[in-house]
Design a protein around this motif. Structure first.
Motif, PDB file in Angstrom:
ATOM      1  N   THR A  74      22.623   1.585   0.512  1.00  0.00           N
ATOM      2  CA  THR A  74      22.257   1.484   1.926  1.00  0.00           C
ATOM      3  C   THR A  74      22.055   2.898   2.453  1.00  0.00           C
ATOM      4  N   GLU A  75      20.866   3.160   2.999  1.00  0.00           N
ATOM      5  CA  GLU A  75      20.526   4.498   3.457  1.00  0.00           C
ATOM      6  C   GLU A  75      20.005   4.449   4.896  1.00  0.00           C
ATOM      7  N   LYS A  76      20.307   5.503   5.684  1.00  0.00           N
ATOM      8  CA  LYS A  76      19.903   5.569   7.086  1.00  0.00           C
ATOM      9  C   LYS A  76      18.943   6.738   7.295  1.00  0.00           C
ATOM     10  N   PHE A  77      17.901   6.493   8.090  1.00  0.00           N
ATOM     11  CA  PHE A  77      16.886   7.511   8.354  1.00  0.00           C
ATOM     12  C   PHE A  77      16.595   7.586   9.858  1.00  0.00           C
ATOM     13  N   SER A  78      16.249   8.768  10.314  1.00  0.00           N
ATOM     14  CA  SER A  78      15.892   8.968  11.709  1.00  0.00           C
ATOM     15  C   SER A  78      14.375   8.816  11.863  1.00  0.00           C
ATOM     16  N   CYS A  79      13.906   7.563  11.913  1.00  0.00           N
ATOM     17  CA  CYS A  79      12.472   7.283  12.025  1.00  0.00           C
ATOM     18  C   CYS A  79      12.277   5.814  12.319  1.00  0.00           C
ATOM     19  N   ARG A  80      11.041   5.416  12.559  1.00  0.00           N
ATOM     20  CA  ARG A  80      10.712   4.013  12.722  1.00  0.00           C
ATOM     21  C   ARG A  80      10.562   3.356  11.352  1.00  0.00           C
ATOM     22  N   ALA A  81      10.853   2.076  11.283  1.00  0.00           N
ATOM     23  CA  ALA A  81      10.790   1.357  10.007  1.00  0.00           C
ATOM     24  C   ALA A  81       9.372   1.354   9.437  1.00  0.00           C
ATOM     25  N   LYS A  82       8.378   1.179  10.319  1.00  0.00           N
ATOM     26  CA  LYS A  82       7.003   1.120   9.826  1.00  0.00           C
ATOM     27  C   LYS A  82       6.555   2.456   9.237  1.00  0.00           C
ATOM     28  N   ASP A  83       7.104   3.568   9.767  1.00  0.00           N
ATOM     29  CA  ASP A  83       6.747   4.885   9.234  1.00  0.00           C
ATOM     30  C   ASP A  83       7.329   5.085   7.838  1.00  0.00           C
TER      31      ASP A  83
END
Length: 351
Positions: free
Chosen positions: A220-229
């Motif tokens: 499980t990983e978290k990113f600072s962005c929109r899912a579509k990007d």
């Protein structure tokens, strides 16, 4: 404790007086270049490909060149082949009249510029040339491409499979196998193999089979962005080339194929939902033949500008084709270090 300079014999693997490499404990390397030449000659030299079809006759002649290196390492029973070869095979073609008389003969070459263990799961590049580029030469060359190219590729694949099984090292090992005799038995004849021996072989085979298995990787990983990007980055070959610094070909269609990390990983798209889901079949080049894993990535946006992806990578083999039991560990590290962390670093999506 051993005295200084002597070492502790309990930790030393000594050479036996009879020179036997018990269980291939020592690192044993066999030079396979001469064997490769003979093996490929048997497969490729003087083979008739077309004999009368369309009034044509085409056959291979001989190995004109085999350069490079080929070897097999065996350590503790594990076979590790290595080879990088440039192979050239000559061929000749002939056009005949309906009565069998010869109209013209031409000659040409088939070249494999790079046959290598690192690309064992892929068809190598093939260059087919003809010395006479006239209409008849072109006709014969085209015929060779249709009939001869599949043949020579299949023979090279046979060579690759033979190297994966040990090449000459396997043959030598089978010759050197001896029957163990009880101490003091001398030349006393041993009894024939019994049913008990056969049962023992079955038990051993079943135990070896149980060693083969598959694992599932979950992350499980978290990113600072929109899912579509993030979805777009993982499905776009130009961006993939950028953050991995390697070649990539990626189809964005369900059923389409992809190749990433310079061809080390290949597969197909099974299900795609933009910004929500990626399901793919993955295969690594060093895995045993016929094994494909499944990658499932879901995308969630618990809050605006934050995306959480859940990765499930199933059917990952515990060992590669050479018996190395680091596949799961290396695959998990690859996801983390070569994909997720690089996406964060290159596109500024870290949290």
């Amino acid at each position: 404790m051993a005295r200084l300079g002597e070492g502790d014999k309990r930790w030393i693997v000594e050479d036996r007086p009879d020179g036997t490499n018990v269980h291939n404990w020592h690192w044993a390397e066999t030079d396979c270049l001469h064997w490769s030449r003979n093996f490929l000659t048997n497969l490729l030299a003087n083979k008739t490909l077309i004999d009368g079809e369309g009034n044509l006759k085409i056959r291979t002649k001989k190995i004109e060149k085999l350069e490079g290196e080929a070897y097999v390492n065996i350590r503790k029973g594990k076979i590790i082949p290595g080879y990088e070869l440039n192979l050239v095979v000559s061929w000749e073609g002939e056009v005949r009249e309906a009565d069998g008389s010869s109209v013209m003969k031409v000659e040409g070459n088939v070249e494999f510029p790079y046959i290598a263990d690192e690309n064992a799961d892929e068809d190598p590049e093939v260059k087919i040339t003809v010395k006479d580029e006239g209409p008849i030469g072109k006709r014969l060359k085209d015929a060779f491409v249709v009939k001869g190219k599949p043949f020579v590729l299949e023979q090279v694949k046979t060579y690759v499979n033979a190297m994966a099984k040990g090449g000459p090292a396997k043959e030598e090992g089978e010759v050197k196998k001896i029957v163990k005799r009880p101490a003091g038995a001398g030349n006393v004849a041993l009894p024939p193999t019994t049913a008990v021996d056969e049962k023992a072989k079955v038990v051993v085979a079943e135990k070896e089979k149980k060693k083969e298995g598959f694992k599932t990787i979950t992350m499980t990983e978290k990113f600072s962005c929109r899912a579509k990007d993030l979805f777009e980055i993982l499905m776009d070959e130009s961006r993939w080339k950028g953050f991995t610094q390697s070649n990539a070909r990626i189809s964005k269609e369900v059923g389409g194929e992809f190749s990433i990390f310079d061809g080390s990983v290949t597969g197909t798209n099974v299900e795609l939902q933009e910004g929500k889901l990626i399901v793919q079949k993955w295969r690594f080049g060093n895995w045993p033949d016929g094994i494909h894993s499944t990658v499932r990535i879901t995308f969630e946006e618990p809050q605006s500008g934050v995306t959480v992806i859940n990765l499930t990578h199933t059917d990952v083999p515990e060992e590669d084709r050479y018996g190395n039991a680091t596949v799961v560990e290396n695959t998990e590290r690859g996801w983390r270090d070569l994909i997720f962390n690089r996406v964060r670093a290159v596109f500024g999506f870290g949290i």
